[in-house]
Design a protein around this motif. Structure first.
Motif, short mmCIF file in Angstrom:
data_model
loop_
_atom_site.label_atom_id
_atom_site.label_comp_id
_atom_site.label_asym_id
_atom_site.label_seq_id
_atom_site.Cartn_x
_atom_site.Cartn_y
_atom_site.Cartn_z
N THR A 47 63.54 69.76 17.16
CA THR A 47 63.02 69.23 18.26
C THR A 47 61.55 68.43 18.11
OG1 THR A 47 61.73 71.35 19.03
CG2 THR A 47 64.04 70.90 19.69
N LYS A 48 61.23 67.51 18.92
CA LYS A 48 60.07 66.68 18.87
C LYS A 48 59.73 65.87 17.57
CE LYS A 48 57.60 69.34 22.16
NZ LYS A 48 56.35 69.89 22.60
N LYS A 49 61.07 65.74 16.88
CA LYS A 49 61.00 65.19 15.64
C LYS A 49 62.26 63.85 15.64
CE LYS A 49 59.80 68.28 12.16
NZ LYS A 49 59.38 69.53 13.00
N SER A 50 61.77 62.84 15.32
CA SER A 50 62.83 61.67 15.04
C SER A 50 63.68 61.88 13.83
CB SER A 50 62.21 60.53 14.81
OG SER A 50 61.40 60.28 13.68
N ALA A 51 64.84 61.41 13.98
CA ALA A 51 65.77 61.67 12.80
C ALA A 51 65.08 60.97 11.59
CB ALA A 51 67.20 60.71 12.96
N GLU A 52 64.14 59.82 11.72
CA GLU A 52 63.57 59.32 10.54
C GLU A 52 62.63 60.54 9.97
OE1 GLU A 52 60.74 55.50 9.04
OE2 GLU A 52 61.45 55.50 11.27
N ASP A 53 61.76 60.81 10.68
CA ASP A 53 60.93 61.86 10.41
C ASP A 53 61.54 63.07 9.68
OD1 ASP A 53 58.71 60.33 11.27
OD2 ASP A 53 58.47 61.49 12.95
N PHE A 54 62.55 63.86 10.42
CA PHE A 54 63.20 64.78 9.96
C PHE A 54 63.67 64.47 8.35
CE2 PHE A 54 67.10 67.30 9.46
CZ PHE A 54 66.78 68.77 10.02
N PHE A 55 64.67 63.73 8.49
CA PHE A 55 65.25 63.36 6.99
C PHE A 55 64.24 62.81 5.92
CE2 PHE A 55 68.94 63.02 10.01
CZ PHE A 55 69.48 64.03 9.47
N GLU A 56 63.03 62.19 6.24
CA GLU A 56 62.14 61.75 5.32
C GLU A 56 61.39 62.98 4.62
OE1 GLU A 56 61.40 58.79 3.82
OE2 GLU A 56 63.14 58.05 4.54
N GLN A 57 60.96 63.88 5.64
CA GLN A 57 60.30 65.17 5.22
C GLN A 57 61.33 65.90 4.15
OE1 GLN A 57 59.21 66.89 9.05
NE2 GLN A 57 57.22 66.87 8.14
N ILE A 58 62.46 65.91 4.57
CA ILE A 58 63.55 66.68 3.74
C ILE A 58 63.44 66.09 2.31
CG2 ILE A 58 65.91 67.48 3.31
CD1 ILE A 58 65.76 68.32 6.31
N ALA A 59 63.76 64.57 2.33
CA ALA A 59 63.98 63.80 1.30
C ALA A 59 62.67 63.88 0.29
CB ALA A 59 64.26 62.43 1.62
N GLN A 60 61.35 63.77 0.99
CA GLN A 60 60.20 63.69 0.18
C GLN A 60 59.83 64.97 -0.41
OE1 GLN A 60 57.33 62.17 2.89
NE2 GLN A 60 58.08 60.20 3.01
N GLU A 61 60.18 66.04 0.17
CA GLU A 61 59.94 67.41 -0.41
C GLU A 61 60.97 67.59 -1.66
OE1 GLU A 61 57.09 69.38 -0.06
OE2 GLU A 61 56.44 68.11 1.61
N GLY A 62 61.88 66.92 -1.88
CA GLY A 62 62.94 67.14 -2.63
C GLY A 62 63.87 68.39 -2.56
N ILE A 63 64.20 69.11 -1.05
CA ILE A 63 64.75 70.03 -0.82
C ILE A 63 66.12 69.91 -1.21
CG2 ILE A 63 65.58 71.36 1.13
CD1 ILE A 63 62.75 70.69 2.60
N GLU A 64 66.80 71.05 -1.84
CA GLU A 64 68.14 70.97 -2.36
C GLU A 64 69.21 71.47 -1.49
OE1 GLU A 64 67.76 72.82 -6.73
OE2 GLU A 64 66.12 73.46 -5.30
N VAL A 65 68.65 72.29 -0.40
CA VAL A 65 69.78 72.81 0.66
C VAL A 65 69.14 73.25 1.76
CG1 VAL A 65 69.72 75.38 -0.15
CG2 VAL A 65 71.70 74.44 0.95
N LEU A 66 69.59 72.97 3.08
CA LEU A 66 69.13 73.08 4.27
C LEU A 66 70.22 74.56 4.84
CD1 LEU A 66 67.84 71.15 7.13
CD2 LEU A 66 70.00 72.65 7.33
N ILE A 67 69.45 75.45 5.21
CA ILE A 67 69.93 76.48 5.88
C ILE A 67 69.82 76.90 7.47
CG2 ILE A 67 70.19 79.09 5.68
CD1 ILE A 67 68.93 78.79 2.93
#
Length: 145
Positions: free
Chosen positions: A9-29
């Motif tokens: 909530t309060k995140k755009s799709a761009e912000d949400f997915f960019e954060q995950i990509a930039q951190e190099g996260i392998e899996v979302l739970i």
């Protein structure tokens, strides 16, 4: 291991997915009780795995056993119980559902995971309670996105 937490909530799709990509996260739970809500927008459970893979090269797992019960969540949202009461009830669920050991079995081979829920910040969200309990057993760093 780094365990991140994130709310959509309060995140755009761009912000949400960019954060995950930039951190190099392998899996979302995904730990949301209702991950199919119309209010979920880009993070609907049926669409999220596709977006994660395509936009962030990240896997997806839905862990219903990590969610609060409907009764606990509704009682808190309606003001029937306080946050302190919610914490007690959710900590009981963590123990009875053996969430920490389950997490260790399934996710200890990853170096970067993110625990998802709806709440914008972790202060009054079960995802924080869960990762705090995991951190008592697993050598990890916790980062709230």
């Amino acid at each position: 291991m780094i365990i991140y937490t994130i709310g959509f909530t309060k995140k755009s799709a761009e912000d949400f997915f960019e954060q995950i990509a930039q951190e190099g996260i392998e899996v979302l739970i995904d730990t949301r009780l209702n991950n199919q809500s119309q209010l979920a927008g880009f993070s609907k459970g049926k669409d999220l795995p596709y977006f994660l893979e395509r936009l962030a090269n990240c896997g997806y797992r839905y862990e219903k056993s990590y969610t609060p019960t409907k009764d606990i969540l509704n009682d808190y949202k309606k003001g029937v119980i306080s946050w302190a009461d919610y914490e007690i009830k959710y900590y009981d669920l963590i123990r009875t559902r053996n969430m920490v050991n389950d997490f260790i079995e399934k996710y200890s081979n990853y170096s970067k995971v993110v625990v998802l829920c709806s709440e914008n910040t972790p202060e009054h969200c079960h995802r924080r309670l869960l990762v705090d309990e995991i951190a008592k057993i697993v050598d990890c760093e916790i980062i709230h996105l």
